[in-house]
Scaffold this motif. Sequence first.
Motif, mmCIF file in Angstrom:
data_model
loop_
_atom_site.group_PDB
_atom_site.id
_atom_site.type_symbol
_atom_site.label_atom_id
_atom_site.label_comp_id
_atom_site.label_asym_id
_atom_site.label_seq_id
_atom_site.Cartn_x
_atom_site.Cartn_y
_atom_site.Cartn_z
ATOM 1 N N ARG A 118 0.796 -1.111 0.066
ATOM 2 C CA ARG A 118 -0.109 -0.138 -0.029
ATOM 3 C C ARG A 118 0.913 1.254 -0.148
ATOM 4 O O ARG A 118 0.329 2.467 -0.265
ATOM 5 N N LEU A 119 1.938 1.205 0.184
ATOM 6 C CA LEU A 119 2.887 2.490 0.436
ATOM 7 C C LEU A 119 3.042 2.738 -1.171
ATOM 8 O O LEU A 119 3.662 3.766 -1.421
ATOM 9 N N GLY A 125 1.332 -3.035 -6.914
ATOM 10 C CA GLY A 125 0.923 -3.400 -5.611
ATOM 11 C C GLY A 125 -0.631 -3.818 -5.596
ATOM 12 O O GLY A 125 -1.237 -4.592 -4.620
ATOM 13 N N ARG A 126 -1.374 -2.568 -6.012
ATOM 14 C CA ARG A 126 -2.935 -2.949 -5.854
ATOM 15 C C ARG A 126 -3.492 -4.283 -6.216
ATOM 16 O O ARG A 126 -4.448 -4.899 -5.944
ATOM 17 N N GLU A 127 -3.057 -4.761 -7.661
ATOM 18 C CA GLU A 127 -3.386 -5.802 -8.315
ATOM 19 C C GLU A 127 -3.171 -6.843 -7.284
ATOM 20 O O GLU A 127 -3.708 -7.805 -7.305
ATOM 21 N N PRO A 187 -18.498 -7.959 1.873
ATOM 22 C CA PRO A 187 -18.321 -6.942 0.535
ATOM 23 C C PRO A 187 -16.871 -6.862 -0.123
ATOM 24 O O PRO A 187 -16.598 -6.827 -0.930
ATOM 25 N N SER A 188 -15.920 -6.427 0.680
ATOM 26 C CA SER A 188 -14.665 -6.013 0.529
ATOM 27 C C SER A 188 -14.000 -7.316 -0.119
ATOM 28 O O SER A 188 -13.128 -7.227 -1.185
ATOM 29 N N MET A 189 -14.160 -8.770 0.463
ATOM 30 C CA MET A 189 -13.633 -9.874 -0.162
ATOM 31 C C MET A 189 -14.406 -10.000 -1.572
ATOM 32 O O MET A 189 -13.530 -10.669 -2.575
ATOM 33 N N MET A 190 -15.487 -9.607 -1.570
ATOM 34 C CA MET A 190 -16.381 -10.099 -3.014
ATOM 35 C C MET A 190 -15.680 -9.257 -3.897
ATOM 36 O O MET A 190 -15.570 -9.645 -5.058
ATOM 37 N N ARG A 191 -15.392 -7.926 -3.911
ATOM 38 C CA ARG A 191 -14.937 -6.969 -4.563
ATOM 39 C C ARG A 191 -13.314 -7.414 -5.104
ATOM 40 O O ARG A 191 -13.160 -7.238 -5.984
ATOM 41 N N SER A 192 -12.555 -7.932 -4.037
ATOM 42 C CA SER A 192 -11.405 -8.393 -4.396
ATOM 43 C C SER A 192 -11.371 -9.763 -5.454
ATOM 44 O O SER A 192 -10.617 -9.689 -6.444
#
Length: 398
Positions: A118-119, A125-127, A187-192
Motif C-alpha cells: 500500500r506504500l 501493488g494494488r493488483e 463485501p470487500s472480499m467479494m470486490r477483491s
Amino acid sequence: MSVTAQTIATYVERAARLRARCAREISVEVAELTPLRFVHWLVEQKSNWSRSTWRSYKAAALYVLTHEDRPLDEGDGAIAILGAESQTGAVVRTKETSAMKAGRFRYQDRMRVYADLRLGRARYGRELIDFLRASCATGLRPLEWYAASLEIPEKGYNAKLVIHNAKTTNGRGNGARRTLRWRHLSPSMMRSIARTIGLARSFLSDDDYTKYYGRLQGCLQDVSRRLWPDKEQCYAIYCCRHEFIAQAKLVYAPAEVAALVGHHDDETAFTHYGRRDSTGVVDIELPIPDEAEVAQVRRTVATQLEALSKLHERDDTPVTSRSPADPQTVAEFEPFPTPPVTKKDEPAPDLSLWPNFYKMLHAPPTDSSSFGSRRERRDDTTSDIEPNENEQTGIKPP
C-alpha cells in the motif's frame, strides 16, 4: 494417457532448454547433440536435482524424444535408457526453485505484505493485494482465475463462485468444475474476487495471462525479500492455496477439503499441502463445500479402497504346516492345529498326542451339558490358567 496442449508446450520448451544447456556444457552445437549423449548427460545431472525436478525433466525429454522426427532407431536406445531410470540418486530436497518457497502464508505476514504494497513502491501493488486476498479466500490455483465466474447464489447464500478445475486430465481432478458458496462473504472480499477475475479475463490469451502472473510473482518475491532479508524461504502466490487448505483442515473433513480445492481424493491435501498448526486460528472466510462434489470424492475414495483391498486379499489356499510328530512341535509351531481327517470307514484317530485345548474345543460332549459345565467338573487341583502338566505333554498318567 491424455496430454493437454498446454502440457505439450511445456514439455517442448523444457526439453529445448535442457538440450541447449547440455550442448553448452559438453561444447557441441545443439544440432550435433545426439539423443544418446543427451540422455547420458541427463542421468549424470540427476544427483543435482530434486526428485520432483527429475520427474518433470524426464517426462519432458521422453515425450520429445518419442514424438520428434528422426531416423528410425536413432533414439530408441536413448529412450529405453531414460525410461528405465528411476528417481534413485536424486536428492529429496534442494535449495533451489520451489524448495525456497514458504509452505504457508500466515495472517501476520500477509498483513505486513499488504502494508508494504500500500506504500506504492511496487508497480503492481494494488493488483497483487487483490490477487493475494482472493486466492487466500478461495484456494484457487493461479491459472484458474481467468476461467472462474461469480454467479447468482441460491437462497441462503450471499456469494457463489464457479471454477473450471485446472488439473482434470488422467483422473487427477474431481470433475470439470467445482462450486464454492458463502453464507456471509464480506463485501470487500467479494470486490477483491471480482477484480481478480476481471483482471485475469482482460488478457487475450493464456500466454499473456501467464506472463502477467509471472510479474505479480516477481513483485511478491521482491517484497518478501525486503521484509525478511534473513529468511531463507520467500513467499509465492501459490502459498495462498497452501494457507487456504491448512485452515480448511481445521474445519472440514478430508473429503470436504478435497471438494473445495478440486482434488479427486482426500489424501492429496493432507499429504502435500500446508499443515494444521496447534493454534487452531481460522482467519479466512471459508466457503461451504458442495454436497454433490463431496459425494463424488467419497465415491472415488471408496473405489480406490476396494481396489486396494482386492490386491491384499488373503489367498484361501490352505498352507501346509509341519506335521505334529511330537507334542513339542505342535505346541511350538501350531497352537491351533488342523483336526485329523478321517474317512467314514476308518476308526477315529487317537487324540492323546494332541494338546488338551484341542480336545476341549473339538471333542464331542458326553452329555447335553455345556462347555462351561465341563470346566466345572474338572479336578479342583487343576488350574484354569495353567493346565495339568500331563495334559500339556499329552502323556497319559499310568
